[in-house]
Motif scaffolding. Sequence first.
Motif, PDB file in Angstrom:
ATOM      1  N   SER A 295      -5.433   5.223 -12.011  1.00 30.29           N
ATOM      2  CA  SER A 295      -5.346   4.698 -12.977  1.00 30.29           C
ATOM      3  C   SER A 295      -4.455   3.411 -13.766  1.00 30.29           C
ATOM      4  O   SER A 295      -5.043   2.370 -14.096  1.00 30.29           O
ATOM      5  CB  SER A 295      -5.104   5.856 -14.255  1.00 30.29           C
ATOM      6  N   GLU A 296      -3.559   3.208 -12.605  1.00 37.04           N
ATOM      7  CA  GLU A 296      -3.176   2.580 -13.209  1.00 37.04           C
ATOM      8  C   GLU A 296      -3.326   0.625 -12.293  1.00 37.04           C
ATOM      9  O   GLU A 296      -3.940   0.983 -11.356  1.00 37.04           O
ATOM     10  CB  GLU A 296      -0.895   2.576 -11.862  1.00 37.04           C
ATOM     11  N   VAL A 297      -2.617   0.130 -12.896  1.00 42.50           N
ATOM     12  CA  VAL A 297      -3.524  -1.097 -12.552  1.00 42.50           C
ATOM     13  C   VAL A 297      -2.123  -2.608 -11.942  1.00 42.50           C
ATOM     14  O   VAL A 297      -0.887  -1.958 -12.400  1.00 42.50           O
ATOM     15  CB  VAL A 297      -3.867  -1.947 -14.456  1.00 42.50           C
ATOM     16  N   GLU A 298      -2.566  -2.926 -10.821  1.00 43.18           N
ATOM     17  CA  GLU A 298      -1.545  -3.651  -9.843  1.00 43.18           C
ATOM     18  C   GLU A 298      -1.112  -4.797 -10.665  1.00 43.18           C
ATOM     19  O   GLU A 298      -1.855  -5.822 -11.188  1.00 43.18           O
ATOM     20  CB  GLU A 298      -1.979  -3.680  -8.699  1.00 43.18           C
ATOM     21  N   ALA A 299       0.287  -5.305 -10.827  1.00 50.25           N
ATOM     22  CA  ALA A 299       0.699  -5.842 -11.610  1.00 50.25           C
ATOM     23  C   ALA A 299       0.335  -7.228 -10.197  1.00 50.25           C
ATOM     24  O   ALA A 299       0.681  -6.788  -9.180  1.00 50.25           O
ATOM     25  CB  ALA A 299       2.165  -6.178 -11.860  1.00 50.25           C
ATOM     26  N   PRO A 300       0.211  -8.651 -11.028  1.00 55.20           N
ATOM     27  CA  PRO A 300       0.209  -9.028 -10.190  1.00 55.20           C
ATOM     28  C   PRO A 300       1.818  -9.607  -9.456  1.00 55.20           C
ATOM     29  O   PRO A 300       2.837  -9.908 -10.168  1.00 55.20           O
ATOM     30  CB  PRO A 300      -0.212 -10.711 -10.532  1.00 55.20           C
ATOM     31  N   ALA A 301       1.958 -10.021  -7.832  1.00 56.25           N
ATOM     32  CA  ALA A 301       2.913 -10.510  -6.983  1.00 56.25           C
ATOM     33  C   ALA A 301       3.780 -11.223  -8.339  1.00 56.25           C
ATOM     34  O   ALA A 301       3.423 -12.049  -8.209  1.00 56.25           O
ATOM     35  CB  ALA A 301       2.501 -10.599  -6.438  1.00 56.25           C
TER      36      ALA A 301
ATOM     37  N   HIS B 239      -0.729   8.019  -1.681  1.00 58.76           N
ATOM     38  CA  HIS B 239      -1.583   7.846  -2.709  1.00 58.76           C
ATOM     39  C   HIS B 239      -2.304   7.745  -1.369  1.00 58.76           C
ATOM     40  O   HIS B 239      -3.516   8.732  -2.235  1.00 58.76           O
ATOM     41  CB  HIS B 239      -1.428   6.722  -3.491  1.00 58.76           C
TER      42      HIS B 239
ATOM     43  N   TRP C  33      -2.206   7.925 -10.680  1.00 62.06           N
ATOM     44  CA  TRP C  33      -1.905   6.295  -9.357  1.00 62.06           C
ATOM     45  C   TRP C  33      -3.006   4.833 -10.138  1.00 62.06           C
ATOM     46  O   TRP C  33      -3.090   4.615  -9.972  1.00 62.06           O
ATOM     47  CB  TRP C  33      -2.020   6.447  -7.801  1.00 62.06           C
TER      48      TRP C  33
ATOM     49  N   MET D 203       0.770  -0.998  -0.455  1.00 62.31           N
ATOM     50  CA  MET D 203      -0.016   0.156  -0.282  1.00 62.31           C
ATOM     51  C   MET D 203       0.926   1.082   0.254  1.00 62.31           C
ATOM     52  O   MET D 203       2.151   1.357   0.785  1.00 62.31           O
ATOM     53  CB  MET D 203      -1.567  -0.241   1.456  1.00 62.31           C
ATOM     54  N   SER D 204       0.440   2.217  -1.010  1.00 66.08           N
ATOM     55  CA  SER D 204       1.254   3.767  -0.234  1.00 66.08           C
ATOM     56  C   SER D 204       0.727   4.400   0.216  1.00 66.08           C
ATOM     57  O   SER D 204      -0.405   4.882  -0.223  1.00 66.08           O
ATOM     58  CB  SER D 204       1.603   4.070  -2.602  1.00 66.08           C
TER      59      SER D 204
END
Length: 178
Positions: free
Chosen positions: A84-90, A5, A82, A1-2
Amino acid sequence: MSTSHVLLGLLAEGPKHGYELKRAHDAHMPRAKPLAFGQVYATLGRLQRDGLVAEGDRDREGGPERTSFALTAQGRERLDAWLSEVEAPAPFVASALLAKVVVALLAADGRRAGVYLAAQRAAHQQRLRELTAAKLDPESGLGDVIAADFAISHLDADLRWMDTTIARVADPNRGVRS
């Protein structure tokens, strides 16, 4: 978590001072680790330095002076980017649970891993019961329910993995190709 943001997002609702931001974080992220006041103020300092927030009014009502902070136009742009950014799978599997099982397998030839997994499974099931009860509590808000759903999904996945691993530990050749 940021944290940066999240604080920008909380400031999108309107100006707040550090104490209000900490309370808002803990209220909107009810199952997350609570923020420390020091972390809030250190993050606000960095956000201000970077031009993402600006000092607003100063208030001294009923205690020490409090400075509110407001989102700047640049801060809103950063927040929007931020969101709008899709989180990449770990990309990596990193978990204390996995590490303990692998080490138990190495150290005790599977016996200790089975005992550990059984105990960990019971702890996961207890936590599932607590989260399910929290979701059903009439006092729970939408944030509480969403956070509980998130945690329950992860616990379910862990439990499925534990069941598979318990079976593999019992029969080490099961599902392993030579």
